[in-house]
Design an enzyme around this catalytic site. Structure first.
Site, PDB file in Angstrom:
ATOM      1  N   LYS A   1      45.291  52.718  45.121  1.00 22.08           N
ATOM      2  CA  LYS A   1      44.604  52.040  44.011  1.00 22.08           C
ATOM      3  C   LYS A   1      44.852  50.549  44.127  1.00 22.08           C
ATOM      4  O   LYS A   1      45.971  50.111  44.344  1.00 22.08           O
ATOM      5  CB  LYS A   1      45.188  52.541  42.679  1.00 22.08           C
ATOM      6  CG  LYS A   1      44.566  51.897  41.463  1.00 22.08           C
ATOM      7  CD  LYS A   1      43.422  52.736  40.955  1.00 22.08           C
ATOM      8  CE  LYS A   1      42.574  52.044  39.924  1.00 22.08           C
ATOM      9  NZ  LYS A   1      41.371  51.388  40.432  1.00 22.08           N
TER      10      LYS A   1
ATOM     11  N   LYS B   1      44.717  47.194  48.506  1.00 23.07           N
ATOM     12  CA  LYS B   1      43.970  46.005  48.083  1.00 23.07           C
ATOM     13  C   LYS B   1      42.871  45.743  49.081  1.00 23.07           C
ATOM     14  O   LYS B   1      43.037  45.990  50.280  1.00 23.07           O
ATOM     15  CB  LYS B   1      44.895  44.787  48.024  1.00 23.07           C
ATOM     16  CG  LYS B   1      44.391  43.686  47.140  1.00 23.07           C
ATOM     17  CD  LYS B   1      44.720  43.969  45.684  1.00 23.07           C
ATOM     18  CE  LYS B   1      44.312  42.858  44.762  1.00 23.07           C
ATOM     19  NZ  LYS B   1      44.878  43.044  43.427  1.00 23.07           N
TER      20      LYS B   1
ATOM     21  N   THR C   1      44.150  44.003  29.691  1.00 22.48           N
ATOM     22  CA  THR C   1      45.307  43.264  30.221  1.00 22.48           C
ATOM     23  C   THR C   1      45.951  42.439  29.115  1.00 22.48           C
ATOM     24  O   THR C   1      47.175  42.458  28.934  1.00 22.48           O
ATOM     25  CB  THR C   1      44.889  42.384  31.411  1.00 22.48           C
ATOM     26  OG1 THR C   1      44.266  43.220  32.391  1.00 22.48           O
ATOM     27  CG2 THR C   1      46.090  41.708  32.047  1.00 22.48           C
TER      28      THR C   1
HETATM   29  P1  NAD Z   1      40.132  33.726  34.265  1.00 21.81           P
HETATM   30  O1  NAD Z   1      39.491  33.016  35.395  1.00 21.81           O
HETATM   31  O2  NAD Z   1      39.311  34.484  33.284  1.00 21.81           O
HETATM   32  O3  NAD Z   1      40.974  32.646  33.395  1.00 21.81           O
HETATM   33  C1  NAD Z   1      41.829  31.702  33.932  1.00 21.81           C
HETATM   34  C2  NAD Z   1      42.118  30.651  32.849  1.00 21.81           C
HETATM   35  O4  NAD Z   1      43.136  29.778  33.297  1.00 21.81           O
HETATM   36  C3  NAD Z   1      40.929  29.781  32.479  1.00 21.81           C
HETATM   37  O5  NAD Z   1      40.915  29.601  31.078  1.00 21.81           O
HETATM   38  C4  NAD Z   1      41.277  28.446  33.130  1.00 21.81           C
HETATM   39  O6  NAD Z   1      40.699  27.327  32.448  1.00 21.81           O
HETATM   40  C5  NAD Z   1      42.776  28.446  32.981  1.00 21.81           C
HETATM   41  N1  NAD Z   1      43.498  27.515  33.838  1.00 21.81           N
HETATM   42  C6  NAD Z   1      43.374  27.312  35.166  1.00 21.81           C
HETATM   43  N2  NAD Z   1      44.212  26.340  35.565  1.00 21.81           N
HETATM   44  C7  NAD Z   1      44.879  25.921  34.462  1.00 21.81           C
HETATM   45  C8  NAD Z   1      45.864  24.940  34.220  1.00 21.81           C
HETATM   46  N3  NAD Z   1      46.343  24.199  35.194  1.00 21.81           N
HETATM   47  N4  NAD Z   1      46.324  24.798  32.957  1.00 21.81           N
HETATM   48  C9  NAD Z   1      45.844  25.550  31.952  1.00 21.81           C
HETATM   49  N5  NAD Z   1      44.913  26.496  32.111  1.00 21.81           N
HETATM   50  C10 NAD Z   1      44.434  26.664  33.347  1.00 21.81           C
HETATM   51  O7  NAD Z   1      41.246  34.646  34.919  1.00 21.81           O
HETATM   52  P2  NAD Z   1      41.991  35.922  34.273  1.00 21.81           P
HETATM   53  O8  NAD Z   1      41.244  37.162  34.626  1.00 21.81           O
HETATM   54  O9  NAD Z   1      42.323  35.634  32.853  1.00 21.81           O
HETATM   55  O10 NAD Z   1      43.328  35.956  35.155  1.00 21.81           O
HETATM   56  C11 NAD Z   1      44.409  35.062  34.904  1.00 21.81           C
HETATM   57  C12 NAD Z   1      45.632  35.524  35.685  1.00 21.81           C
HETATM   58  O11 NAD Z   1      45.983  36.854  35.302  1.00 21.81           O
HETATM   59  C13 NAD Z   1      45.469  35.572  37.212  1.00 21.81           C
HETATM   60  O12 NAD Z   1      46.729  35.295  37.789  1.00 21.81           O
HETATM   61  C14 NAD Z   1      45.121  37.036  37.475  1.00 21.81           C
HETATM   62  O13 NAD Z   1      45.447  37.441  38.792  1.00 21.81           O
HETATM   63  C15 NAD Z   1      46.013  37.707  36.454  1.00 21.81           C
HETATM   64  N6  NAD Z   1      45.607  39.065  36.068  1.00 21.81           N
HETATM   65  C16 NAD Z   1      44.375  39.300  35.539  1.00 21.81           C
HETATM   66  C17 NAD Z   1      44.029  40.599  35.150  1.00 21.81           C
HETATM   67  C18 NAD Z   1      42.711  40.900  34.492  1.00 21.81           C
HETATM   68  O14 NAD Z   1      42.511  42.054  34.084  1.00 21.81           O
HETATM   69  N7  NAD Z   1      41.815  39.933  34.313  1.00 21.81           N
HETATM   70  C19 NAD Z   1      44.946  41.649  35.331  1.00 21.81           C
HETATM   71  C20 NAD Z   1      46.210  41.383  35.878  1.00 21.81           C
HETATM   72  C21 NAD Z   1      46.516  40.068  36.232  1.00 21.81           C
END
Ligand code: NAD
Length: 426
Positions: free
Chosen positions: A73, A109, A193
């Site tokens: 997965k 992955k 999440t």
């Molecule tokens: P996303 O692209 O929806 O959001 C990212 C956010 O971070 C945006 O609001 C962006 O403006 C902000 N950002 C970027 N650089 C920044 C900075 N320097 N300062 C402040 N804000 C900043 O991405 P997401 O899906 O929310 O994922 C975010 C993190 O969580 C990633 O590391 C991702 O791998 C992890 N993650 C996501 C999920 C999921 O279900 N979406 C699950 C597990 C882990």
């Protein structure tokens, strides 16, 4: 490590964490030899006819790391800089995350080296379907179940599930997760999440301070994870005093009111939401996105990108509890500095597992052709997250000198080790 994989810093750090947990847990060194190598790597080339007429070839991978606990997965990443070493590291982390979550999955992955923003919707669809045709012999609803990751989304999962179903000659809903609700997805996936991060933050606050009521939180990142963490923390009685995105930080000492706006904008993308939150709360946006780290709040949730809290800015952090919403937001040096100051860091493998746990629930629904309603799904998700927290917390308090990350990794490795031992692999 397999010799086809060129080492890079990300894979190096991942293997270092793996080695440390195998040593801390007192597992045989052979286990490291096993888990530092993926079981199978598939490299593929995907042709896409461009709108302009030419033919472009995109390189992709599917790495199957370990399946001692169940089918493989892990997500599929579309990113211009992704390498095979990154994919191996991410697959290794998935083995550990799935194990820690207590779900019956191994780790995998996938990746394609592409900037999806530079493709038209038709080209993106062709690439997505082409990737599925290329990896089809290795995936399946009881074999390897991909999901979205950076650069991919529920629409791409819908195309992929459709392509796989065409190859199989029947609908196979369980082969991809995080699909849209119209194609056997579950509406909870959108916020799963963030909900999981909030549940873990509340449990951690209770463990540290006896209660989470009235505690304050600052959240870096206002994308999918950040905004839904803010939403659920607010619903759970934690005061969200600051949120930030790439454009800046919004702060209000008495607590921001944001849940209603987040709900109303549940399908919106882009940066507008932060300015709406500022306006609604009569607060201003400080232009510095880094200001969020120095906010006087009990809980800090980095939910933007990796390497957010580093040696350079760790001294700004005033929170006593850091809950990692993003993957890898705290560098090892920063974590060491926080540990020495008594700040507790709840690691990504525990805190942001809500997405993969929701994927598991969707898969269980799909295999049986049942559909749970939103409330029932949410209750199941919250219970699994809470149980995971309790297991890690219990181990952490038993082991003096361990970080929460150490406890989480050792528990994850232990479950894989037991399964491998029972199978006679080791
Ligand atoms: P996303 O692209 O929806 O959001 C990212 C956010 O971070 C945006 O609001 C962006 O403006 C902000 N950002 C970027 N650089 C920044 C900075 N320097 N300062 C402040 N804000 C900043 O991405 P997401 O899906 O929310 O994922 C975010 C993190 O969580 C990633 O590391 C991702 O791998 C992890 N993650 C996501 C999920 C999921 O279900 N979406 C699950 C597990 C882990």
């Amino acid at each position: 490590m397999l010799s086809v994989t060129q080492m890079n810093a990300f894979l190096g750090n991942t293997l270092q964490l793996l080695r440390r947990s195998i040593e801390l847990g007192g597992f045989p060194p052979e286990l490291y030899e096993y888990l530092s190598r993926p079981k199978r790597i598939l490299a593929v080339s995907i042709p896409v006819r461009l709108d302009g007429g030419g033919l472009a070839f995109f390189e992709g991978y599917r790495v199957q790391h370990n399946d001692a606990l169940g089918p493989y997965k892990g997500g599929i990443r579309f990113h211009p800089e992704v390498s095979l070493a990154d994919d191996v590291a991410l697959a290794t982390i998935m083995t550990l995350k799935d194990s820690l979550a207590g779900i019956p999955y191994g780790g995998a992955k996938g990746a394609v080296r592409v900037d999806p923003r530079r493709l038209s919707p038709r080209e993106l669809e062709e690439l997505s379907r082409g990737y599925v045709r290329a990896v089809a012999p290795l995936i399946g609803d009881e074999l390897d179940i991909p999901a979205p990751d950076v650069g991919t989304n529920s629409q791409i999962m819908a195309w992929m599930a459709d392509e796989y179903s065409k190859i199989a000659g029947r609908n196979v809903p369980g082969v991809f997760t995080a699909k849209p609700p119209e194609l056997w997805g579950n509406p909870v996936r959108e916020y799963s999440t963030g909900l999981g991060v909030a549940v873990i933050a509340v449990y951690a606050a209770k463990a540290l301070w006896g209660s989470s009521d009235g505690k304050t939180a600052a959240i870096q990142g206002f994308g999918n994870v950040g905004r839904w963490t803010a939403y659920w923390l607010e619903k759970m009685g934690v005061k969200v005093v600051a949120v930030s995105d790439v454009n800046g930080t919004v702060y209000k000492r008495g607590g921001l009111v944001a849940a209603e706006l987040i709900e109303k904008n549940r399908n919106a993308r882009g940066p507008d939401l932060l300015s709406q939150v500022a306006k609604y709360n009569d607060a201003s946006i400080a232009q510095d996105p880094g200001a969020v780290f120095g906010i006087d709040a009990d809980i800090l949730v980095p939910a933007a990108l990796e390497n957010a809290i580093t040696e350079d800015n760790v001294k700004l952090v005033r929170a006593k509890l850091v809950v990692e919403g993003a993957n890898g937001p705290t560098t090892p040096e920063a974590e060491k500095a926080l540990y020495e100051r008594g700040v507790v860091v709840v690691p990504d493998v525990l805190a942001n597992a809500g997405g993969v746990v929701m994927s598991y629930l969707e898969w269980v629904e799909n295999l049986q052709w049942v559909m749970w309603d939103e409330e029932e799904t949410r209750a199941r998700l919250e219970k699994i997250m809470a149980d995971n927290f309790k297991r890690v917390h219990q181990r952490w308090v038993q082991e003096k000198g361990w970080t929460v990350r150490d406890a989480a990794y050792v528990i994850a490795v232990e479950r894989i080790y037991r399964a491998m031992k029972a199978r006679g692999w080791i």
